[in-house]
Scaffold this active site. Structure first.
Site, mmCIF file in Angstrom:
data_model
loop_
_atom_site.group_PDB
_atom_site.id
_atom_site.type_symbol
_atom_site.label_atom_id
_atom_site.label_comp_id
_atom_site.label_asym_id
_atom_site.label_seq_id
_atom_site.Cartn_x
_atom_site.Cartn_y
_atom_site.Cartn_z
ATOM 1 N N CYS A 367 33.843 31.722 25.143
ATOM 2 C CA CYS A 367 34.233 33.097 24.812
ATOM 3 C C CYS A 367 34.898 33.144 23.435
ATOM 4 O O CYS A 367 34.246 32.912 22.431
ATOM 5 C CB CYS A 367 35.120 33.685 25.903
ATOM 6 S SG CYS A 367 35.158 35.498 25.872
ATOM 7 N N HIS A 451 32.360 32.676 31.031
ATOM 8 C CA HIS A 451 33.434 32.021 31.774
ATOM 9 C C HIS A 451 32.875 31.555 33.114
ATOM 10 O O HIS A 451 31.921 32.116 33.642
ATOM 11 C CB HIS A 451 34.590 32.996 32.045
ATOM 12 C CG HIS A 451 35.312 33.458 30.824
ATOM 13 N ND1 HIS A 451 36.146 32.639 30.104
ATOM 14 C CD2 HIS A 451 35.338 34.670 30.206
ATOM 15 C CE1 HIS A 451 36.659 33.327 29.091
ATOM 16 N NE2 HIS A 451 36.186 34.550 29.131
#
Length: 527
Positions: A367, A451
């Site tokens: 991310c 994630h």
């Protein structure tokens, strides 16, 4: 809970932050569902950088997602209607019913002193009365969410935030006594005896509440006790004599709980992730993983699945020299990608990452970490820094958009099925490299917005084999590690703690019938 009224409930409050509210709430949920009770968790307002995406695309705190798993139900936005994601010491992004609605200062959200006043003589006095902030306006929203859950579940176990005795915030409280009063829920206050002063904390917490709030404080629960419980019993009897309230359990200190909470790393920056599995490696070598502890680090729970692997040692680091013996370096998610970039450069970590890439030594960006590994960032949303040079280790350009991407993607990588979740404002334009999930790979540098991908067991094992080969380690992933099964074992352990060490009959009575009548008032009460 046979014969119980539908929609009963309980609020788990704490004497302090990190007293154990999240794990006690999860433990009660797991214990209840094992008794055949249809139960849901609830936290009106959470402040956390660890979040999760529900199936309907709503962002909630990971603690509430974990508690939903403990209750064996699918998490929804109703379980955490207000989520605050700090962007600095003074402001946070406000996520309402799973969607971001803007940035707000602490004063704007919580309220603060009213305007200054001027006397007839001309003297100016600062404002004393508090004015309501945005939080006060959200009480109706959170009570509506709670009522919807109560209409669906037999019981709702609520988690408070911080301490209910934060008297500076009581007027606008929607998460502790505010929600307890609205729902007429009994309150059990949890105290961490490992910190010391637990009896004073129980007494003082109660005595700082108004008479109306004190009516709902049913009693207390001691957490993280070490030793012989009989030595604690005289204190609990004296506490009952002083407060008129019972202690509903003494939970022992339990090692090895890798349960998602709010923001507590539970370790120093250079400490091992929680308590990594101590089983010996299957192969001849261990793998050492260094996680860069970037500012505003978010969803650092991504590396828990690595720490669950026998022979994998995971540590958080903040110095360049600590990368030297790492077989894999992870640059994790962050709520401040530009700030993280500056931090990496200031500490020499950026240069160390560049050397690793040039030497073919593994690096993984997740991310915000993925964004930092790219070529350039255009950010008029998060930092408003405009065009910023990134580390240039991946052929990726990132543009921040006001609309947040919230998704639950699935796919394949390294020949294995992978699932994950996405929470980001940055949109990545991948200009080259090999495809890797939604990102790319160049040599031994990987990057993705996903994630949770490492929780997919087959993919994690394939990834670790690649890392071991690139690092020259004779490491072999264990063939049977199931992260989901380990998580279930931990949740069952929490349920066992409640079942074995709490007064479960009394807790059922509270959930069904509310706080006992006639609880005494402890002066002085709230000002």
């Amino acid at each position: 809970m046979s014969g119980a009224k539908r929609g009963g409930g309980l609020l788990v409050a704490g004497t302090t932050s990190d007293a154990g509210k999240s794990v006690v709430t999860a433990g009660i949920c797991r214990w209840l569902v094992r008794q055949g009770v249809k139960v849901a968790p609830f936290k009106a307002q959470n402040m956390s950088l660890n979040s999760f995406v529900t199936l309907e695309g709503a962002e909630i705190g990971r603690a509430q997602a974990m508690q939903a798993q403990a209750a064996r139900v699918e998490p929804t936005a109703l379980m955490n209607p207000v989520l605050l994601k700090p962007g600095s010491d003074r402001s946070s992004q406000v996520v309402l019913l799973g969607k971001p609605v803007g940035e707000m200062s602490a004063r704007g959200f919580f309220g603060g002193p009213g305007p200054a006043t001027q006397s007839p003589s001309g003297a100016v006095s600062p404002g004393n009365a508090l004015h309501g902030g945005r939080r006060e306006q959200l009480l109706g929203v959170v009570t509506d969410c709670l009522e919807q859950l109560r209409g669906t579940y037999d019981a709702v176990i609520c988690e408070g935030a911080g301490s209910p005795a934060e008297i500076n915030l009581r007027r606008t409280d929607i998460v502790n006594m505010g929600i307890a009063r609205a729902a007429r829920f009994p309150v059990v206050v949890v105290g961490d005896i490992d910190r010391g002063g637990v009896f004073a904390s129980f007494f003082g917490t109660t005595a700082l509440l108004s008479p109306q709030d004190q009516e709902l404080i049913a009693g207390y629960m001691v957490n993280k006790f070490r030793g012989d419980v009989s030595l604690l019993e005289p204190g609990m009897e004296m506490l009952r004599g002083l407060t008129g309230r019972a202690t509903y359990g003494v939970l022992p200190f339990q090692h090895g709980l890798g349960i998602d909470e709010e923001d507590g790393l539970r370790v120093s920056l250079r400490g091992a992730v929680r308590e990594s599995v101590v089983a010996p490696p299957v192969g001849e070598d261990v793998l050492r993983v260094a996680v860069c502890a970037v500012p505003l680090m978010s969803n650092f729970t991504d590396v828990d699945a690595l720490a669950a692997e026998p022979g994998v040692v995971v540590r958080f680091v903040d110095r360049a020299e600590e990368l030297a013996d790492a077989d894999l370096v992870v640059v994790p998610g962050t709520r401040g990608t530009v700030k993280a970039l500056a931090w990496l450069r200031e500490r020499g970590l950026a240069d160390a990452l560049a050397r690793r890439a040039a030497e073919g030594r593994p690096v993984l960006g997740i991310c915000g970490g993925f964004q930092a590994l790219g070529e350039r960032i255009s950010d008029e949303v998060e930092s408003r820094a405009g065009e910023v040079e990134a580390l240039g280790l991946l052929p990726v350009r990132v543009r921040f958009e006001r609309e947040k991407t919230l998704a639950r993607p699935s796919g394949t990588a390294l020949g294995e099925a992978v699932t994950g979740y996405e929470i980001h404002h940055g949109v990545a334009e991948v200009l080259g490299g090999e495809p890797f999930l939604d990102g790319c790979r160049v040599g031994s540098v990987w990057g993705t917005h996903w994630h949770g991908s490492l929780e997919s067991d087959g993919f994690r094992r394939a990834f670790l084999r690649e890392v071991a080969a690139a690092a020259g380690r004779r490491f072999v992933p264990a063939p049977d590690t199931s992260f989901a099964a380990l998580r279930e074992e931990q949740l069952d352990l929490l349920g066992d703690l409640i079942e074995q060490h709490a007064d479960t009959d009394a807790l059922l009575k509270l959930i069904d019938g509310g706080a006992p009548a006639g609880l005494p008032f402890l002066p002085p009460g709230a000002p």
